[in-house]
Design an enzyme around this catalytic site. Structure first.
Site, PDB file in Angstrom:
ATOM      1  CD  GLN A 136      -2.490   1.101   2.797  1.00 11.21           C
ATOM      2  OE1 GLN A 136      -1.837   0.769   3.791  1.00 11.21           O
ATOM      3  NE2 GLN A 136      -3.741   1.461   2.876  1.00 11.21           N
ATOM      4  N   GLY A 137       0.980   1.919  -1.134  1.00 10.70           N
ATOM      5  CA  GLY A 137       1.847   3.096  -1.250  1.00 10.70           C
ATOM      6  C   GLY A 137       1.080   4.388  -1.050  1.00 10.70           C
ATOM      7  CB  SER A 139       2.950   7.070   4.328  1.00 10.40           C
ATOM      8  OG  SER A 139       1.862   6.603   5.080  1.00 10.40           O
ATOM      9  CB  SER A 176       3.785  -2.760   5.256  1.00 10.60           C
ATOM     10  OG  SER A 176       3.712  -1.922   6.378  1.00 10.60           O
ATOM     11  CD  GLU A 259      -6.381   0.591   7.770  1.00 15.33           C
ATOM     12  OE1 GLU A 259      -5.341   0.479   7.128  1.00 15.33           O
ATOM     13  OE2 GLU A 259      -6.911   1.686   8.009  1.00 15.33           O
ATOM     14  CD  GLU A 378      -0.067  11.426  19.101  1.00 14.62           C
ATOM     15  OE1 GLU A 378      -0.180  10.736  18.056  1.00 14.62           O
ATOM     16  OE2 GLU A 378       0.716  11.134  20.020  1.00 14.62           O
TER      17      GLU A 378
HETATM   18  C1  LIG Z   1       4.536  -0.439  11.248  1.00 15.62           C
HETATM   19  C2  LIG Z   1       4.033   0.574  10.265  1.00 15.62           C
HETATM   20  C3  LIG Z   1       3.584   0.159   9.027  1.00 15.62           C
HETATM   21  C4  LIG Z   1       3.148   1.102   8.082  1.00 15.62           C
HETATM   22  N1  LIG Z   1       2.753   0.661   6.854  1.00 15.62           N
HETATM   23  C5  LIG Z   1       2.369   1.558   5.912  1.00 15.62           C
HETATM   24  C6  LIG Z   1       2.027   1.122   4.600  1.00 15.62           C
HETATM   25  O1  LIG Z   1       2.053  -0.077   4.287  1.00 15.62           O
HETATM   26  N2  LIG Z   1       1.689   2.040   3.688  1.00 15.62           N
HETATM   27  C7  LIG Z   1       1.643   3.377   3.987  1.00 15.62           C
HETATM   28  O2  LIG Z   1       1.284   4.157   3.120  1.00 15.62           O
HETATM   29  N3  LIG Z   1       1.972   3.828   5.223  1.00 15.62           N
HETATM   30  C8  LIG Z   1       2.340   2.950   6.183  1.00 15.62           C
HETATM   31  N4  LIG Z   1       2.697   3.387   7.435  1.00 15.62           N
HETATM   32  C9  LIG Z   1       2.759   4.819   7.687  1.00 15.62           C
HETATM   33  C10 LIG Z   1       1.676   5.356   8.592  1.00 15.62           C
HETATM   34  O3  LIG Z   1       0.432   5.378   7.942  1.00 15.62           O
HETATM   35  C11 LIG Z   1       2.139   6.761   9.012  1.00 15.62           C
HETATM   36  O4  LIG Z   1       3.290   6.602   9.818  1.00 15.62           O
HETATM   37  C12 LIG Z   1       1.084   7.501   9.770  1.00 15.62           C
HETATM   38  O5  LIG Z   1       0.025   7.862   8.917  1.00 15.62           O
HETATM   39  C13 LIG Z   1       1.660   8.789  10.417  1.00 15.62           C
HETATM   40  O6  LIG Z   1       2.287   9.560   9.444  1.00 15.62           O
HETATM   41  P1  LIG Z   1       3.787  10.088   9.675  1.00 15.62           P
HETATM   42  O7  LIG Z   1       4.641   8.952  10.079  1.00 15.62           O
HETATM   43  O8  LIG Z   1       4.162  10.875   8.457  1.00 15.62           O
HETATM   44  O9  LIG Z   1       3.714  11.079  10.916  1.00 15.62           O
HETATM   45  P2  LIG Z   1       3.193  12.580  10.912  1.00 15.62           P
HETATM   46  O10 LIG Z   1       1.885  12.649  10.224  1.00 15.62           O
HETATM   47  O11 LIG Z   1       4.284  13.453  10.416  1.00 15.62           O
HETATM   48  O12 LIG Z   1       2.973  12.823  12.446  1.00 15.62           O
HETATM   49  C14 LIG Z   1       4.061  13.123  13.347  1.00 15.62           C
HETATM   50  C15 LIG Z   1       3.461  13.361  14.709  1.00 15.62           C
HETATM   51  O13 LIG Z   1       2.597  14.512  14.668  1.00 15.62           O
HETATM   52  C16 LIG Z   1       1.307  14.167  15.129  1.00 15.62           C
HETATM   53  N5  LIG Z   1       0.281  14.846  14.336  1.00 15.62           N
HETATM   54  C17 LIG Z   1       0.243  14.967  12.992  1.00 15.62           C
HETATM   55  N6  LIG Z   1      -0.874  15.643  12.619  1.00 15.62           N
HETATM   56  C18 LIG Z   1      -1.552  15.925  13.750  1.00 15.62           C
HETATM   57  C19 LIG Z   1      -2.789  16.576  14.018  1.00 15.62           C
HETATM   58  N7  LIG Z   1      -3.544  17.069  13.035  1.00 15.62           N
HETATM   59  N8  LIG Z   1      -3.176  16.680  15.307  1.00 15.62           N
HETATM   60  C20 LIG Z   1      -2.419  16.179  16.317  1.00 15.62           C
HETATM   61  N9  LIG Z   1      -1.230  15.545  16.118  1.00 15.62           N
HETATM   62  C21 LIG Z   1      -0.807  15.425  14.860  1.00 15.62           C
HETATM   63  C22 LIG Z   1       1.199  12.658  14.926  1.00 15.62           C
HETATM   64  O14 LIG Z   1       0.262  12.095  15.817  1.00 15.62           O
HETATM   65  C23 LIG Z   1       2.624  12.204  15.217  1.00 15.62           C
HETATM   66  O15 LIG Z   1       2.809  12.056  16.592  1.00 15.62           O
HETATM   67  C24 LIG Z   1       3.137   2.487   8.406  1.00 15.62           C
HETATM   68  C25 LIG Z   1       3.580   2.894   9.659  1.00 15.62           C
HETATM   69  C26 LIG Z   1       4.029   1.965  10.580  1.00 15.62           C
HETATM   70  C27 LIG Z   1       4.494   2.444  11.911  1.00 15.62           C
END
Ligand SMILES: Cc1cc2nc3c(=O)[nH]c(=O)nc-3n(C[C@H](O)[C@H](O)[C@H](O)COP(=O)(O)OP(=O)(O)OC[C@H]3O[C@@H](n4cnc5c(N)ncnc54)[C@H](O)[C@@H]3O)c2cc1C
Length: 395
Positions: A136-137, A139, A176, A259, A378
């Protein structure tokens, strides 16, 4: 007394489900040897994937992976909740890593709902039968929680309405199992840079297309479960567009019901099994009773909510912001369970080199991600506050 894990629906709600359930468990008992070796964390990811695909192929051959899926994609029809029953049964028996297995539930319905019937009929059986993996692409380095800001661009080769192919440039991250995948459900920007959710289009991309580079990333538990994926002039046929041009947001949002229902139910079944395992090895005293009891109550509350969600879905209702509550409850109880393991097995997670300790340690570390993937805690709390409790607007 073993911790019980009862089922979602009964025969009043889905005809034949009790019969299905008892036949499924009888079959799993009878074929226990064939299904060995089981999923046993930590193992290597290579081993976990190979083991899961082998189990899927056995279950597909025997028909169990076909129940609940439409006949036009190689399924045998029936209520989708049959898939949930299977996922829970094989998760609680340690036959698969439930996190890896749940990608089927996330990605196959997307193809069924948004790909051409021919494409869905060709590829979905391969995913179900364990001969292919998909990823799933969504992020990107600067677009996780704020997915609508994504920038990986798809440009038409000619006019957007009549182009025969699209060329993709950009980057995804945290994808992933990208390094194991034959295909990717990819969100791209097709509208102007500031078009947000109105300018996103989904594609189903073959991962062996020239111009794709996958770089696995190491997680805190040492596994390389996700990856960075780079797209450099990657040409994709227009027939691989999922849903309409600029309709990718609808594709992304359609994943939510799957999901937050069957995937969660599978995970809950797995957590019950892990809590039972903890109870089996922890000292038999009042402290264990108290610590395990606290987790059990949280898990039970989550399961009650999740069961209500499954029933609503089975009754044809649409799921929405209220499933954010389940996401918060699930990540909270998952971390509470592994915190409980740390409390009841002092020093084991930190110091012990034995196989059982390594298993708890790997899962403890993975549980820290539960408040991130699938929508951070959050962000879910923000949704609950604004949309359910009416504590302010979305922006
Ligand atoms: C084990 C694992 C598997 C994953 N697999 C996939 C996958 O297969 N495909 C894919 O596309 N993605 C995948 N992800 C990514 C996942 O969807 C993102 O990590 C998630 O959406 C958070 O985005 P980010 O990491 O960019 O953090 P950010 O969005 O940058 O957030 C950083 C911090 O800021 C906080 N924050 C951000 N916006 C707000 C808001 N509006 N209000 C309050 N707090 C806020 C967040 O809670 C976090 O603490 C995976 C992640 C993990 C950990």
């Amino acid at each position: 007394m073993p911790l019980s894990n009862s089922s979602i629906l009964d025969s009043r709600e889905v005809e034949g489900i009790a019969e299905y359930r008892s036949q499924l468990h009888a079959w799993l008992d009878a074929h226990a040897d064939e299904l060995e070796p089981r999923y046993a964390p930590p193992a290597t990811l290579d081993d976990q994937i190979a083991q899961m695909q082998r189990v899927k192929s056995i279950l597909f051959e025997a028909g169990w992976m076909r129940f609940g899926w439409p006949e036009r994609v190689g399924g045998w029809g029936g209520a989708p909740v049959l898939r949930t029953e299977l996922g829970a049964a094989i998760s609680e028996r340690d036959l698969v890593n439930p996190g890896l297995f749940s990608l089927v539930e996330v990605l196959a319905p997307t193809l069924i709902d948004f790909a051409s019937p021919e494409l869905a009929a060709e590829v979905v059986p391969r995913l179900l039968a364990g001969t292919e993996m998909w990823c799933q692409g969504f992020s990107e380095p600067n677009s996780g929680s704020d997915l609508a800001s994504l920038g990986c661009r798809a440009t038409p080769d000619g006019d957007a309405e009549t182009a025969s192919r699209w060329v993709i440039n950009g980057q995804k991250v945290w994808t992933s199992l990208a390094q194991y995948s034959e295909r990717c459900v990819l969100l791209t920007r097709t509208g102007p840079g500031d078009s947000r959710h109105r300018g996103i289009t989904a594609f189903f991309v073959d991962m062996n297309t020239p111009g794709i580079t996958v770089r696995p990333l190491e997680m805190i538990n040492g596994m390389h479960e996700f990856a960075e994926v780079f797209f450099d002039d990657v040409a994709v046929p227009a027939g691989r567009m999922l849903g309409p041009l600029n309709g990718g947001w609808g594709v992304a949002m359609s994943i939510l019901p799957y999901e937050r229902s069957s995937c969660f139910w599978q995970r809950i079944a797995y957590l019950y099994a892990r809590l039972q395992k903890l109870l089996d090895v922890a000292p038999d005293d009042d402290r264990t009773a108290e610590v395990v009891g606290e987790v059990f109550v949280q898990l039970h509350a989550l399961r009650a909510r999740s069961r209500a969600t499954q029933r609503r879905l089975a009754a044809g209702e649409t799921l929405g912001a209220e499933t954010s509550i389940e996401k918060v409850l699930l990540s909270t109880v998952e971390q509470a369970l592994y915190d409980a393991a740390r409390r009841l097995l002092p020093g084991v997670l930190e110091m012990d080199d034995g196989a059982a300790a390594e298993e708890w340690r790997t899962e403890y570390l993975y549980s820290r991600a539960a408040t991130i993937y699938g929508g951070t805690a959050e962000v879910q709390r923000g949704i609950i506050a604004r949309r359910l409790l009416d504590l302010g607007s979305d922006q």
